[in-house]
Write an enzyme that holds these catalytic residues in place. Structure first.
Site, PDB file in Angstrom:
ATOM      1  CG  HIS A 370      61.420 -15.621 -60.535  1.00 38.92           C
ATOM      2  ND1 HIS A 370      62.330 -15.717 -61.359  1.00 38.92           N
ATOM      3  CD2 HIS A 370      60.698 -14.751 -60.532  1.00 38.92           C
ATOM      4  CE1 HIS A 370      62.166 -14.614 -62.343  1.00 38.92           C
ATOM      5  NE2 HIS A 370      61.067 -13.840 -61.685  1.00 38.92           N
ATOM      6  CB  CYS A 683      57.873  -3.291 -60.433  1.00 42.49           C
ATOM      7  SG  CYS A 683      58.354  -3.860 -62.310  1.00 42.49           S
TER       8      CYS A 683
HETATM    9  C1  PEP Z   1      62.438  -7.642 -62.440  1.00 44.84           C
HETATM   10  O1  PEP Z   1      63.282  -8.360 -63.093  1.00 44.84           O
HETATM   11  O2  PEP Z   1      62.770  -6.762 -61.928  1.00 44.84           O
HETATM   12  C2  PEP Z   1      60.946  -7.944 -62.347  1.00 44.84           C
HETATM   13  C3  PEP Z   1      60.341  -7.211 -61.431  1.00 44.84           C
HETATM   14  O3  PEP Z   1      60.446  -8.997 -62.666  1.00 44.84           O
HETATM   15  P1  PEP Z   1      60.763 -10.406 -62.290  1.00 44.84           P
HETATM   16  O4  PEP Z   1      61.473 -10.485 -61.045  1.00 44.84           O
HETATM   17  O5  PEP Z   1      59.561 -11.254 -62.296  1.00 44.84           O
HETATM   18  O6  PEP Z   1      61.787 -11.093 -63.219  1.00 44.84           O
END
Ligand code: PEP
Ligand code: MG
Length: 756
Positions: A370, A683
């Site tokens: 993240h 996404c």
């Molecule tokens: C994903 O897991 O692809 C997502 C969009 O959520 P995050 O990256 O915030 O876990």
């Protein structure tokens, strides 16, 4: 001359003072250096004292000696690892021998005239964990130097290292080639974490504080300061551990536990005490012990042991901060800061002022973590996996972050800088080209309309919405607001942000993802259980369902913000249909709560699920009828499909999303959604990379949500793609038995002139 016996006065304090005085004199550098070796030889009752310094070539050169032939000065050179002196430098550790000539590493240099000397004691001059020279004392008699003497010579070596590095001991021209700190240009290859180019000055995340004063005025006072600081350090860690400052989850807890263990480490405590007793200030003692640890651990190959070095480093930094009474949160940053970190969490990154942060270099980390996602969201160029970087640079060094090639250039030459500046200009032009595409509809060359959305999570992202021309926000990561807060954001604060987002978006759709906490996203103020495996733990919706008050508060804020307009909400990490049902029920409860109070509800409410857990692939028939839409979180979906922790650099890049199993899974989702008429988007980060996005289009996806920096490049790709031909090509590739079909997909795209 008496046979050795340590310093004539216990503790090197007097000696250190004499060295200081000698250095402060007005005599030429060499004369002062000669004086220094003489003083050391006398104090240590040694017949020989020599100082070797490391040249830029890497060789150790005899710079001054008392007792050896003067002609050898600036003539005798040894390679690292050559002879005992070279060995001291290589190991970055002291060597003490009663009969040096009989040692296998002994290298005889006739010009020095060292034949008659048997006893040898050498200590490295350490800077930043590297030996920049060696201090040696020798005695004629075969004798063993006692531990106090070994301790003393290390203290003297530390002071010498400091003064050499400060340029106090030698004239600058003498010093020019001596590598007191890395000063040459270097290029390091890492991995691309966030696109873009930047240059600026190094700011070390958790900068190691350098002691301002080396020598104690009063040893007893320093002993007390050290003792009190150690007590405060341990108490601080204890209070974090027992949760009085809010408890930690998973990794943070473990780190603290390890710190606590190290803080109690007898060897560490003893080394610190001895260094203070030897005449150093408490700060200098911490610095010295840190340098020794660094040097010792740097030899280790075992990553576990190397990791322990970092723990000791962090501990030493904490101790220095305790001693300085410093608050690390309030540092002055240059306007062109390039943050250099061993590793950092997304919340750490968000604490830095965005306007001053031009780039980010991380020693560890992974592109799917993240912190990397936040860097991409903030459009801060970032290169990761630059092992050992921190030892190769100093705070304030000029560096280039090349987020295109995945490289870092340290102290670049002017021509290198120029070349990067011109690439930045080209990049700006390309950005201008993307900007021109801003208002062009995302339609493929053969006429398929694609919805191109963007991911966001902070108020600053809203500017990107207009700049990129994205059609809306396909993923709003609501947890970012929680991560940048000191405490749980209240209902009105949450509502205000969601309103702001909806207002900024206007007619464009926004999909809010409810809190996704856990894994690598930790809220220090939220009490959570410690988990062995946070990525497989109580993340996201699991936490929300266990703490319905938390989730309901957020839903209440979302419903209030979405009053009289369209509101789209989706739940992360749904693993079973029951979880989705339970989450949706909370939405109903909150709607009812608002209705009873006569509060306006959204004109249109759509509730969706993220597909991130592979389990859902075999239950889409049950899930989809319950949802208004779904969105594929490919970052997590592949993490769980491949059982590879996205934050663990040892495994996170081992599997290619452009592989038959990953693409077939996506294809299944797309097909079932198409059959049931369920709107579906992707996404994950995948959607923001042209080649990967091309693959998604060929699988039939028509709705992509990309990080801001990916919108322009992906739109360019869309405009150039002939999907009819591409889909045919992809069908063949999906049958491949290869582990990765990246090259094949790339060839296909090139053959079809797709702008990837
Ligand atoms: C994903 O897991 O692809 C997502 C969009 O959520 P995050 O990256 O915030 O876990
Ligand atoms: Mg996810």
């Amino acid at each position: 001359m008496p046979i050795g016996g340590g310093l004539t006065t216990r503790g090197p304090r007097n000696l250190l003072r004499q060295i200081r005085e000698a250095m402060a004199g007005a005599a030429p550098a060499q004369v002062r250096l000669d004086q220094v070796v003489k003083i050391i030889a006398q104090s240590m009752v040694a017949e020989v004292c020599s100082i070797y310094l490391r040249r830029g070539s890497g060789d150790l050169e005899l710079f001054a000696t008392e007792g050896l032939n003067r002609d050898a000065v600036h003539n005798t050179r040894l390679k690292i690892g050559e002879g005992l002196v070279g060995e001291v430098a290589r190991m970055a550790q002291p060597i003490s021998l009663s009969d040096a000539p009989s040692h296998p590493s002994f290298s005889y240099r006739p010009e020095t005239g060292e034949d008659p000397y048997h006893a040898f004691l050498g200590a490295p001059l350490l800077r930043g964990g590297r030996a920049i020279g060696v201090l040696v004392v020798q005695n004629r008699a075969e004798r063993r130097y006692d531990p106090d003497e070994v301790e003393d010579i290390q203290t003297i070596a530390m002071v010498l290292a400091e003064t050499v590095a400060n340029g106090e001991l030698l004239a600058l021209e003498e010093l020019r080639d001596v590598e007191v700190a890395p000063h040459r240009p270097e290029r390091h290859k890492g991995q691309r974490f966030a696109e873009g180019l930047a240059f600026g000055h190094v700011v070390l995340h958790e900068a190691p504080l350098a002691p301002e004063k080396l020598l104690a005025d009063n040893t007893q006072v320093e002993e007390i300061r050290l003792r009190e600081a150690l007590i405060a350090l341990k108490a601080g860690i204890d209070s974090m551990l027992d949760g009085s400052h809010g408890s930690m989850a998973g990794a943070s807890y473990e780190v603290l536990e390890t710190y606590r263990m190290f803080a109690d480490d007898r060897g560490w405590n003893r080394s610190l005490e001895e260094a203070v007793r030897g005449g150093l200030t408490a700060e200098a003692a911490v610095d010295r012990v840190r340098n020794e640890h660094r040097a010792r651990f740097a030899q280790a190959r075992d990553p576990y042991i190397k990791e322990r070095l970092h723990d000791f480093e962090d501990l030493a930094n904490r101790l220095l901060r305790v001693l300085a009474g410093d608050n690390p949160g309030h540092r002055d940053l240059p306007d062109d800061a390039i943050l250099v970190a061993r590793n950092l969490g997304p919340a750490d990154l968000l604490e830095y002022p965005r306007n001053k942060l031009k780039g980010l270099l991380i020693e560890e980390g992974s592109a799917a973590s993240h912190a990397a996602i936040v860097a991409r969201a903030l459009q801060i160029p970032c290169v990761g996996r630059l092992l050992g970087l921190r030892d190769r640079l100093s705070e304030g060094d000029l560096v280039i972050v090349d987020g295109e090639t995945g490289e870092a250039h340290l102290r670049p030459r002017p021509d290198m800088l120029e070349s990067v500046q011109s690439r930045m200009a080209v990049r700006d032009q390309r950005q201008a080209e993307f900007a021109r595409l801003r208002d062009v509809a995302a339609v493929t060359a053969d006429g398929t309309r694609i919805s191109l959305l963007t991911n966001a999570g902070l108020a600053v992202d809203l500017e990107n919405l207009n700049e990129t021309g994205a059609e809306g926000i396909g993923l709003f990561r609501t947890e970012f607001q929680f991560m940048v807060s000191e405490q749980l954001p209240r209902l009105d604060t949450q509502t205000a942000l969601y309103k702001l987002v909806l207002d900024a978006a206007g007619d464009r759709p926004v999909t809010f993802r409810t809190l996704d906490i856990g894994g690598d996203k930790v809220l220090p103020y939220l009490e959570t259980e410690r988990e062995e495996n946070p990525a497989l733990g109580r993340r996201a919706i699991r936490l929300g369902l266990d703490r319905p008050a938390l989730l309901r508060l957020q839903l209440r804020a979302l419903l209030a913000a979405g009053a009289n307009r369209e509101l789209r909400v989706m739940f992360p990490m749904i693993a079973t249909v029951d979880e989705f049902r339970a989450a949706r029920e909370l939405v109903d409860i909150e709607c009812e709560w608002a209705r009873r109070r006569g509060r306006p509800l959204p004109a249109l409410l759509r509730v969706g699920a993220m597909i991130e857990c592979p389990s859902l692939l075999w239950h889409l028939d049950a899930l989809l009828p319950l949802t208004d839409f779904v969105s594929v979180g490919s970052n997590d979906l592949f993490q769980y499909m491949y059982a590879a922790d996205r934050t663990n650099p040892l495994v996170s890049d081992r599997y290619d999303p452009l592989s038959p199993p990953a693409l077939r899974a996506l294809q299944t989702i797309q097909r079932v959604c198409a059959e049931t008429g369920t709107p579906v988007s992707v996404c994950g980060e995948l959607a923001g990379r042209p080649l990967e996005a091309f693959a998604l289009l060929t699988l039939g996806f028509t709705r992509l949500s990309a990080p801001a920096g990916g919108v322009g490049p992906v739109k360019r790709m869309i405009l150039s793609a002939d999907l009819t031909a591409a889909k045919r090509g992809m069908t063949n590739l999906l049958g491949s038995s290869a582990g990765s079909i990246r090259n094949e997909i790339e060839s296909l795209a090139r053959k079809l002139n797709v702008a990837i």
